[in-house]
Write a protein that holds these residues in place. Structure first.
Motif: not given
Length: 79
Positions: A45-46, A48-53, A58, A62
């Motif tokens: 996630a880091e 690919f710079r995903l917006q994880v709340t 979530d 992941l």
């Protein structure tokens, strides 16, 4: 409370990964695979710079994706 939630998410993610890849895993195996998967999923996630709340859903998604990737790679390395 955070540790207990992390353990539960790890167990669920590990169980799903074992089921998806049709492999066997007991309680401890599911936990280890799920927790390693959570680390891998977080790093992905880091990267690919995903917006994880940061919600439980979530984290579960992941961790499950990371656990499936980990088990897949583990099988390829061992065989």
């Amino acid at each position: 409370m955070g540790l207990i939630i992390s353990i539960i998410i790890g167990l669920i993610a590990g169980a799903v990964a074992h089921r998806v890849l049709n492999s066997r895993g007991g309680f401890l195996g599911n936990l280890v695979v799920g927790l390693i998967g959570a680390l891998i999923g977080g790093k992905l996630a880091e990267m690919f710079r995903l917006q994880v709340t940061g919600g439980i859903l979530d984290q579960l998604v992941l961790a499950t994706v990371g656990a499936i990737l980990f088990l897949f790679l583990w099988r390829k390395i061992r065989n």
